[in-house]
Design a protein around this motif. Structure first.
Motif, mmCIF file in Angstrom:
data_model
loop_
_atom_site.group_PDB
_atom_site.id
_atom_site.type_symbol
_atom_site.label_atom_id
_atom_site.label_comp_id
_atom_site.label_asym_id
_atom_site.label_seq_id
_atom_site.Cartn_x
_atom_site.Cartn_y
_atom_site.Cartn_z
ATOM 1 N N ARG A 1 -4.390 -3.143 4.014
ATOM 2 C CA ARG A 1 -3.774 -2.344 3.477
ATOM 3 C C ARG A 1 -2.751 -2.884 3.106
ATOM 4 O O ARG A 1 -1.252 -2.725 3.674
ATOM 5 N N ARG A 2 -1.792 -2.738 1.738
ATOM 6 C CA ARG A 2 -1.001 -3.507 1.591
ATOM 7 C C ARG A 2 -0.165 -2.058 0.267
ATOM 8 O O ARG A 2 -0.823 -1.772 -0.249
ATOM 9 N N THR A 3 1.065 -2.299 0.335
ATOM 10 C CA THR A 3 2.167 -1.453 -0.306
ATOM 11 C C THR A 3 2.880 -2.494 -1.562
ATOM 12 O O THR A 3 3.508 -3.724 -0.926
ATOM 13 N N ILE B 1 2.644 4.746 5.846
ATOM 14 C CA ILE B 1 3.754 3.663 5.351
ATOM 15 C C ILE B 1 5.445 3.910 5.386
ATOM 16 O O ILE B 1 5.969 3.418 6.332
ATOM 17 N N SER C 1 -2.139 8.475 3.221
ATOM 18 C CA SER C 1 -1.873 7.265 3.572
ATOM 19 C C SER C 1 0.072 6.266 3.438
ATOM 20 O O SER C 1 0.221 5.755 4.068
ATOM 21 N N TRP C 2 0.282 7.162 2.724
ATOM 22 C CA TRP C 2 1.747 7.012 2.408
ATOM 23 C C TRP C 2 2.412 7.742 3.396
ATOM 24 O O TRP C 2 3.601 7.198 4.255
ATOM 25 N N TYR D 1 5.759 2.059 -6.315
ATOM 26 C CA TYR D 1 4.980 1.276 -5.261
ATOM 27 C C TYR D 1 3.377 1.427 -5.870
ATOM 28 O O TYR D 1 2.676 2.673 -5.939
ATOM 29 N N VAL E 1 0.000 1.385 -3.703
ATOM 30 C CA VAL E 1 -0.931 1.141 -2.473
ATOM 31 C C VAL E 1 -2.036 0.462 -3.272
ATOM 32 O O VAL E 1 -2.912 1.076 -3.586
ATOM 33 N N SER E 2 -2.415 -0.805 -1.538
ATOM 34 C CA SER E 2 -3.726 -1.593 -2.536
ATOM 35 C C SER E 2 -4.333 -1.781 -1.270
ATOM 36 O O SER E 2 -3.840 -1.859 -0.181
ATOM 37 N N LEU F 1 -3.467 9.217 -0.564
ATOM 38 C CA LEU F 1 -3.011 9.029 -0.703
ATOM 39 C C LEU F 1 -1.897 9.127 -0.262
ATOM 40 O O LEU F 1 -0.756 8.687 0.873
#
Length: 315
Positions: free
Chosen positions: A191-193, A224, A220-221, A182, A184-185, A217
Motif C-alpha cells: 500500500r502506497r500514498t 499513514i 488506513s489514513w 492524497y 491511497v493505492s 480508508l
C-alpha cells in the motif's frame, strides 16, 4: 467532480422526466460515454432509474419518481443542509443542488434546513497568515472516478526529487489533508500514498481493483498519518510539566505531545517529539515556567546555552 454531476443528472431527470445520454452530455458538457457511466452509476447507487431502448428511448425515473426526502428527521434535514452553507467544503454545484432539493422537504423542516445553511462560517486561515486560494489538483476527478468505478490506473508520478515514474496502481481512496490531496493505492510493493498534485498522468484501465475485504480508508489514513508524523519528528525528549501547563503544551505541540502519569510531586510526565535536539530545544526554551526537561542530556545542554545567550544579550 463526479458527485456534482450525479446530483445534476438526477435533477435533470426530475425536470424533464426522460433524457438521452446525448442530452445529458450536452447539458453537463461531458462526453456521451461519461454521461452513460453517470446514468449507470445512479442506477447502481439505488436510484430508481432505467433505460428505454430503441427510437424515442432514453433514461427515466421509475414511475416518474422524485427524490424522496420526506423520511428525514428534523435533525437529519439540518445536517444535510449544513453541507450547502458557507462553511461547507462542497463545490458550488453541490451547494446549488442541495439548495434546490430543500423544496422537497416537508414544510415544518424547511425553515430550519434553510437556516442551517447560513448558520456557520469557517475561516481556514490562521491569524496572520496570507490568504492563498487552494485549487483541486489537475487529476483529482479522474482518480476519484477510478476509485468509484473500482478500476486500476496507469499512474505517472513525479517524486520529491523530480524523478518521474509510471506504474499500475489500485486506487482505494482519496484523502484531503489541509490544502493537499492524497491517493491511497495498492501497488506491487504494497500500500502506497501519492500526492495528487505530483501526478503527471492518469490512464484508467478495464482491470478491476483488488480491494482488501477489511480495508477501511479512515483507519488506513490514520496509520499513514501517524507514520508520516513520526518520520518527520523522530527525536524525543522526556519532561515533567505542572498540571495547569498541559493545555499550553497541547496547543504548542499537538500530536507531537504524549501525556503520561503523575510524579510524586504532582507534576505530569510528558514526551515531546521534534525534528532534532537543537530545534526542539528552541521550541522548549520559552516554556521553562511550566516545563522541566529531564532528558536526554544534549537537549538540556542546548537549553542552558540558549539561557546563557539570552542573559548575555538582555541581562
Amino acid at each position: 467532480m463526479r458527485t456534482d454531476r450525479l446530483v445534476a443528472v438526477l435533477l435533470l431527470l426530475q425536470r424533464r422526466e426522460q433524457v438521452t445520454a446525448a442530452e445529458v452530455a450536452r447539458e453537463l458538457e461531458v462526453s456521451e460515454r461519461t454521461a452513460r457511466r453517470d446514468l449507470d452509476a445512479l442506477a447502481m447507487a439505488g436510484v430508481p432509474v432505467y433505460s428505454m431502448q430503441g427510437r424515442g428511448g432514453g433514461w427515466r425515473l421509475v414511475g416518474g419518481a422524485r427524490t424522496d426526502l420526506s423520511g428525514l428527521t428534523a435533525g437529519e434535514a439540518r445536517a444535510l443542509f449544513l453541507v450547502a452553507g458557507q462553511a461547507s467544503a462542497a463545490t458550488p454545484a453541490v451547494k446549488a443542488a442541495l439548495r434546490k432539493l430543500v423544496h422537497a422537504l416537508p414544510e415544518p423542516f424547511r425553515a430550519q434546513a434553510e437556516a442551517a445553511a447560513s448558520s456557520l462560517v469557517m475561516d481556514p486561515q490562521r491569524w496572520g497568515s496570507s490568504r492563498i486560494e487552494h485549487r483541486p489538483p489537475r487529476f483529482l476527478d479522474e482518480l476519484q472516478d477510478a476509485v468509484i468505478r473500482g478500476v486500476q490506473v496507469r499512474l505517472g508520478y513525479v517524486d520529491g526529487k523530480g524523478a518521474e515514474t509510471v506504474r499500475t496502481v489500485h486506487p482505494l481512496g482519496i484523502v484531503a489533508k489541509g490544502p493537499s490531496w492524497y491517493l491511497v493505492s495498492g501497488t506491487e510493493a504494497g500500500r502506497r500514498t501519492f500526492r495528487i498534485d505530483r501526478v503527471s498522468s492518469v490512464g484508467p484501465t478495464d482491470d478491476p481493483v483488488h480491494r482488501p475485504e477489511d480495508f477501511d480508508l479512515a483507519e488506513s489514513w490514520r496509520e499513514i498519518a501517524d507514520k508520516i508524523d513520526h518520520g518527520r519528528t523522530p527525536f524525543e525528549i522526556q519532561a515533567v510539566c505542572v498540571p495547569h501547563g498541559i493545555g499550553l503544551l497541547r496547543m504548542a505541540f499537538g500530536g507531537r505531545l504524549e501525556v503520561g502519569g503523575s510524579t510524586p510531586d504532582g507534576r505530569i510526565e510528558v514526551v515531546i517529539r521534534g525534528y532534532d535536539d537543537y530545534t526542539l530545544a528552541g521550541e522548549l526554551s520559552g516554556l521553562v515556567e511550566w516545563l522541566e526537561v529531564t532528558g536526554p542530556p544534549g537537549v538540556r545542554g542546548h537549553l542552558a546555552s540558549i539561557g546563557d545567550a539570552l542573559v548575555e544579550r538582555y541581562g
